[in-house]
Design an enzyme around this catalytic site. Sequence first.
Site, PDB file in Angstrom:
ATOM      1  N   GLU A  53       0.900  -1.170   0.000  1.00 55.95           N
ATOM      2  CA  GLU A  53       0.000   0.000   0.000  1.00 55.95           C
ATOM      3  C   GLU A  53       0.927   1.205   0.000  1.00 55.95           C
ATOM      4  O   GLU A  53       1.659   1.426   0.959  1.00 55.95           O
ATOM      5  CB  GLU A  53      -0.857   0.042   1.262  1.00 55.95           C
ATOM      6  CG  GLU A  53      -1.360  -1.297   1.784  1.00 55.95           C
ATOM      7  CD  GLU A  53      -2.392  -1.906   0.894  1.00 55.95           C
ATOM      8  OE1 GLU A  53      -3.277  -1.162   0.464  1.00 55.95           O
ATOM      9  OE2 GLU A  53      -2.309  -3.111   0.607  1.00 55.95           O
ATOM     10  N   ASP A  64      -6.034   9.112   9.905  1.00 57.03           N
ATOM     11  CA  ASP A  64      -4.794   8.528  10.373  1.00 57.03           C
ATOM     12  C   ASP A  64      -4.387   9.017  11.755  1.00 57.03           C
ATOM     13  O   ASP A  64      -4.591  10.171  12.101  1.00 57.03           O
ATOM     14  CB  ASP A  64      -3.668   8.826   9.374  1.00 57.03           C
ATOM     15  CG  ASP A  64      -3.790   7.952   8.140  1.00 57.03           C
ATOM     16  OD1 ASP A  64      -3.720   6.714   8.306  1.00 57.03           O
ATOM     17  OD2 ASP A  64      -3.981   8.486   7.035  1.00 57.03           O
ATOM     18  N   TYR A 179     -11.101  -3.974   1.642  1.00 62.25           N
ATOM     19  CA  TYR A 179     -10.225  -3.637   2.774  1.00 62.25           C
ATOM     20  C   TYR A 179     -11.115  -3.468   3.997  1.00 62.25           C
ATOM     21  O   TYR A 179     -11.902  -2.538   4.061  1.00 62.25           O
ATOM     22  CB  TYR A 179      -9.484  -2.335   2.455  1.00 62.25           C
ATOM     23  CG  TYR A 179      -8.400  -1.929   3.433  1.00 62.25           C
ATOM     24  CD1 TYR A 179      -8.605  -1.910   4.819  1.00 62.25           C
ATOM     25  CD2 TYR A 179      -7.147  -1.542   2.972  1.00 62.25           C
ATOM     26  CE1 TYR A 179      -7.602  -1.536   5.691  1.00 62.25           C
ATOM     27  CE2 TYR A 179      -6.133  -1.143   3.840  1.00 62.25           C
ATOM     28  CZ  TYR A 179      -6.374  -1.147   5.200  1.00 62.25           C
ATOM     29  OH  TYR A 179      -5.382  -0.756   6.079  1.00 62.25           O
TER      30      TYR A 179
END
Lengths: 278, 410
Positions: A53, A64, A179
């Site tokens: 990735e 994040d 995912y």
Amino acid sequence: MSYGHARLDRMFAALRQEGRGGLGIFVTAGDPDRETGQKILAGLPSAGADMIEFGMPFSDPMADGPSIQASSLRALKAGATLASTLDMLRTFRAGDADTPVVLMGYYNPIYSYGVEAFLDEAIAAGADGLIVVDLPPEEDAELCLPARAKNLPFVRLTTPTTHDGRLPAVLVNTAGFVYYVSITGITGTQTVPRDLAAAAVKRLKNHTDLPVAVGFGIKTPEDVRAIASVADAAIVGSAVVERIRDSLDAEGQATVATVDGVLSFVGELAAGVRGGRV
Amino acid sequence: MSTALNTYRNGPDEGGHFGIFGGRFVAETLMPLVLEVEKAYTAAKQDSAFIDEFEYYKQHYIGRPSPLFLAARLSAHYGGAKLYLKRDELNHTGAHKINNVMGQALLARRMGKTKIIAETGAGQHGVATATACALFGMECEVYMGAEDVRRQKPNVDRMRLLGATVVPVTSGSGTLKDAMNEALRTWVAKAETHFYIIGTVAGPHPYPAMVRDFQSVIGEELRWQLEEFEGPGRLPDTLIACIGGGSNAMGLFHPFLDDESVEIIGVEAAGHGLDSGAHAASLTGGRPGVLHGNRTYLLQDDDGQIAEAHSISAGLDYPGIGPEHAWLHESGRVRYESATDTEALEAFALCSRLEGIIPALEPSHALAYAGKILPDLPPDHIVVMNMCGRGDKDLEAVLPRLEDMGLLAP
């Protein structure tokens, strides 16, 4: 030229044959600088990464945690741009025709670059898919559908909050793999127990034939072993970029330990998936 | 939304778009939540029980309607048109922010949520949120840039007194953008239990429309209040409000968007000047992009990385703007101008001295721009400016600057 789904499909087929889950490694393009980042990228496959990735740095990575935020800022400070990210991928592809690379990031740099130009150049550089965190299915017209039209998989994130009623809408335009974000939270925080991951993967498999990779909160060889035993792949990000951080000198520059430190950690993680299914 | 417009007031469309602006650019973790908020808000705004409850708190707790005041000495000073001030600084907690917070807190309560998160810049939205949480017995966490914690200390103290946890955010430049990132990260982590009270007309749909609706009371009151002063049917000729995210401006403007005779002006923060690169004027100095859940005008570099904004006013120190403003800008219905730090400071001192009203730094930008156009307008021209906050919170940061500029009494 586009490989479309080919590299991802070949990888998941090979993993099935080997009877193990795969290891996906996240690194941010150009972290801590372009030259060092290129060496890390080049070394990931032989260190044991089944897929990569490749993070496209963004100034405001809202999903994040601190580790990947810092990684993104290091790359930007060293001069990374979306163009240099694609260039790094091109260089990588010149030496590796097999390892799938999925570009991962946020929409604004892509929107700013121009969707059509980005897609054409990403495909030409050898990208195998896109993960764009802030583009839910409600915004598919922005990038997902244009990517599909060019046969570049748009890999969707599903989360614990994606309830059954919503899953079909989330999965309909997804390609390559799904995912699964194993926690309700940002990257690099808590770790999901294996049983919960197993149940989540099973729930997804009721809705799709695509492989399911699990990420967010997977940090150690033990985590990887546990998750890869119940999913088609486990993805590690924060723990990898933390190795980069820990190897830097007082000025934040790469040292002789940076590349080897990251790659040997990836080797340890890879031993986790190659330990076989639990 | 139809491009053949006969109204500027029917947006957004189902997907939350104002033209190409707006939308729902959030991580999947938040998407089910955002849809839940939309569903709950759609139901609430048609429910007379919710409307009555909101009215009750507006009247008896916030203290609405806020007065409309003819600023005779400022008008005389500028020598030209009449300047009215819509006194939203007299609301409980000292700014317009409480209008929206009360609406969202009642919605959260209706949805059974008892834990609230919010971001704040100047601290006015944080204080308003902490206030509503105290009133309704809710848990409250406020994310605030570390730089803003420093320059808006009185508001930090107020929030703590009200029982809210203030979380200083050190990432980025430690201002409103970074506080919003961190609030969104927290919301992602606590999506199933927490309600996020966004403080401005930005974020994913339905927030821009919902916040606008809750703030529209400002313009709605103005319509009948001005008639009391100026006679039946008299509309303002010009409306002026400052813009960071743009909630006070949208609240003033929206009820008048279809009144063609009304000129509407939004004033962005020009910081050290538009050419200096250190400003917060996203419409004047930015271009369309995607951040914090919506497409809008953003300050950004060539690579699409978000730039740091600068303004002396913490409440305007944001590199984006509400998507409906971006659309009103492109459609030409609203004109967007700017005022610098220095111009705002001069207006801050002038308004204090001439009207006995200490304005917040944010509306001081609007007043500074009003001062540029008032002298050239005829005496029967009516300009209404939204005095959206009071300046007590700014004194510590502003006084040394005013001293240097020679604008304080000895």
